[in-house]
Design a protein around this motif. Sequence first.
Motif, PDB file in Angstrom:
ATOM      1  N   VAL A  96      -4.142 -40.722  -9.256  1.00 59.27           N
ATOM      2  CA  VAL A  96      -4.201 -39.728  -8.182  1.00 59.27           C
ATOM      3  C   VAL A  96      -5.555 -39.713  -7.474  1.00 59.27           C
ATOM      4  O   VAL A  96      -5.839 -38.802  -6.710  1.00 59.27           O
ATOM      5  CB  VAL A  96      -3.821 -38.316  -8.683  1.00 59.27           C
ATOM      6  N   ASP A  97      -6.387 -40.748  -7.705  1.00 62.99           N
ATOM      7  CA  ASP A  97      -7.651 -40.824  -6.970  1.00 62.99           C
ATOM      8  C   ASP A  97      -7.418 -41.242  -5.519  1.00 62.99           C
ATOM      9  O   ASP A  97      -8.271 -41.061  -4.662  1.00 62.99           O
ATOM     10  CB  ASP A  97      -8.660 -41.742  -7.673  1.00 62.99           C
ATOM     11  N   SER A  98      -6.245 -41.802  -5.236  1.00 65.70           N
ATOM     12  CA  SER A  98      -5.780 -42.033  -3.868  1.00 65.70           C
ATOM     13  C   SER A  98      -4.274 -41.776  -3.891  1.00 65.70           C
ATOM     14  O   SER A  98      -3.666 -41.674  -4.958  1.00 65.70           O
ATOM     15  CB  SER A  98      -6.095 -43.458  -3.410  1.00 65.70           C
ATOM     16  N   GLN A  99      -3.687 -41.683  -2.713  1.00 69.21           N
ATOM     17  CA  GLN A  99      -2.272 -41.317  -2.653  1.00 69.21           C
ATOM     18  C   GLN A  99      -1.404 -42.386  -3.315  1.00 69.21           C
ATOM     19  O   GLN A  99      -1.403 -43.538  -2.898  1.00 69.21           O
ATOM     20  CB  GLN A  99      -1.827 -41.122  -1.207  1.00 69.21           C
TER      21      GLN A  99
ATOM     22  N   GLU B 253       5.162 -36.213  -5.316  1.00 64.52           N
ATOM     23  CA  GLU B 253       4.549 -35.925  -4.014  1.00 64.52           C
ATOM     24  C   GLU B 253       3.932 -34.527  -3.951  1.00 64.52           C
ATOM     25  O   GLU B 253       2.754 -34.390  -3.616  1.00 64.52           O
ATOM     26  CB  GLU B 253       5.578 -36.145  -2.895  1.00 64.52           C
ATOM     27  N   PRO B 254       4.650 -33.444  -4.282  1.00 64.91           N
ATOM     28  CA  PRO B 254       4.017 -32.124  -4.176  1.00 64.91           C
ATOM     29  C   PRO B 254       2.900 -31.897  -5.194  1.00 64.91           C
ATOM     30  O   PRO B 254       1.935 -31.175  -4.901  1.00 64.91           O
ATOM     31  CB  PRO B 254       5.163 -31.131  -4.374  1.00 64.91           C
ATOM     32  N   PHE B 255       2.997 -32.503  -6.364  1.00 68.06           N
ATOM     33  CA  PHE B 255       1.929 -32.344  -7.348  1.00 68.06           C
ATOM     34  C   PHE B 255       0.658 -33.055  -6.891  1.00 68.06           C
ATOM     35  O   PHE B 255      -0.432 -32.735  -7.330  1.00 68.06           O
ATOM     36  CB  PHE B 255       2.366 -32.844  -8.730  1.00 68.06           C
ATOM     37  N   TYR B 256       0.815 -34.028  -6.011  1.00 69.31           N
ATOM     38  CA  TYR B 256      -0.341 -34.686  -5.417  1.00 69.31           C
ATOM     39  C   TYR B 256      -0.810 -33.918  -4.169  1.00 69.31           C
ATOM     40  O   TYR B 256      -1.990 -33.599  -4.025  1.00 69.31           O
ATOM     41  CB  TYR B 256       0.003 -36.137  -5.039  1.00 69.31           C
ATOM     42  N   ALA B 257       0.122 -33.613  -3.271  1.00 67.64           N
ATOM     43  CA  ALA B 257      -0.233 -33.071  -1.953  1.00 67.64           C
ATOM     44  C   ALA B 257      -0.699 -31.616  -1.979  1.00 67.64           C
ATOM     45  O   ALA B 257      -1.679 -31.276  -1.308  1.00 67.64           O
ATOM     46  CB  ALA B 257       0.956 -33.221  -1.006  1.00 67.64           C
TER      47      ALA B 257
ATOM     48  N   LYS C  65      -4.327 -31.016  -3.149  1.00 68.04           N
ATOM     49  CA  LYS C  65      -5.246 -31.540  -2.124  1.00 68.04           C
ATOM     50  C   LYS C  65      -5.341 -30.573  -0.945  1.00 68.04           C
ATOM     51  O   LYS C  65      -6.430 -30.319  -0.432  1.00 68.04           O
ATOM     52  CB  LYS C  65      -4.793 -32.914  -1.642  1.00 68.04           C
ATOM     53  N   LYS C  66      -4.208 -30.034  -0.526  1.00 69.31           N
ATOM     54  CA  LYS C  66      -4.175 -29.089   0.594  1.00 69.31           C
ATOM     55  C   LYS C  66      -5.004 -27.842   0.275  1.00 69.31           C
ATOM     56  O   LYS C  66      -5.589 -27.233   1.163  1.00 69.31           O
ATOM     57  CB  LYS C  66      -2.723 -28.699   0.870  1.00 69.31           C
TER      58      LYS C  66
ATOM     59  N   THR D 250      -8.020 -30.751  -7.214  1.00 66.54           N
ATOM     60  CA  THR D 250      -7.732 -32.106  -7.679  1.00 66.54           C
ATOM     61  C   THR D 250      -6.225 -32.300  -7.816  1.00 66.54           C
ATOM     62  O   THR D 250      -5.557 -31.458  -8.432  1.00 66.54           O
ATOM     63  CB  THR D 250      -8.405 -32.356  -9.046  1.00 66.54           C
ATOM     64  N   PRO D 251      -5.677 -33.379  -7.266  1.00 67.13           N
ATOM     65  CA  PRO D 251      -4.242 -33.654  -7.432  1.00 67.13           C
ATOM     66  C   PRO D 251      -3.877 -33.771  -8.912  1.00 67.13           C
ATOM     67  O   PRO D 251      -4.709 -34.138  -9.751  1.00 67.13           O
ATOM     68  CB  PRO D 251      -4.044 -34.983  -6.721  1.00 67.13           C
TER      69      PRO D 251
END
Length: 173
Positions: free
Chosen positions: A15-18, A109-113, A116-117, A121-122
């Motif tokens: 999760v350091d990048s998408q 996707e939502p656990f990452y996004a 970040k929003k 940290t994702p």
Amino acid sequence: MSIPIFKLNIPEYKVDSQPDFAKIGTQIDKTIIDEFLGQKLVIRCLGSQNHPGKTLDELVDIILKLGTDRYDPSRIGDRYENIDNKHIDIFALDFEITKDGRYLEHFIEPFYAWPKKLGETPIKLDIIILYNQDKLDKVEHKYKGRDDVKSDGFIFKEPGNKVGALKGIIKIL
């Protein structure tokens, strides 16, 4: 009854990048489809990094013992409050497992996004809990400031036997 634990090694899931949500989701979905085709499941995901002081294996042991990751009643969970103050044991999504289904992409996707929003940290999902849908009841609810009705809340039909609702656990290594 022994609860199966599946271990998946997905080294490209970071999760350091998408991450590639669909690609990683498909890898996890393959195990769900292979093992639970035709079944109705409630799927809950979490990241062990959100449980300070607990390792991945310790969390899995807690889930196997309690039937849920909600081991500390004083620990405030994300989004457990709702404007009707309804009791919700877990937040998850329900699915009927089909051979062409896409499931984990809806979580990755939502656990990452969302973090970040919010400037956080994702979250890398590393535990997927699979429940028998017949052992849970859906709790529709609303969040403060929103008009839509959410259907991602669940309670255990047998609160004294949460372990009995478990179908399996997937560990992402």
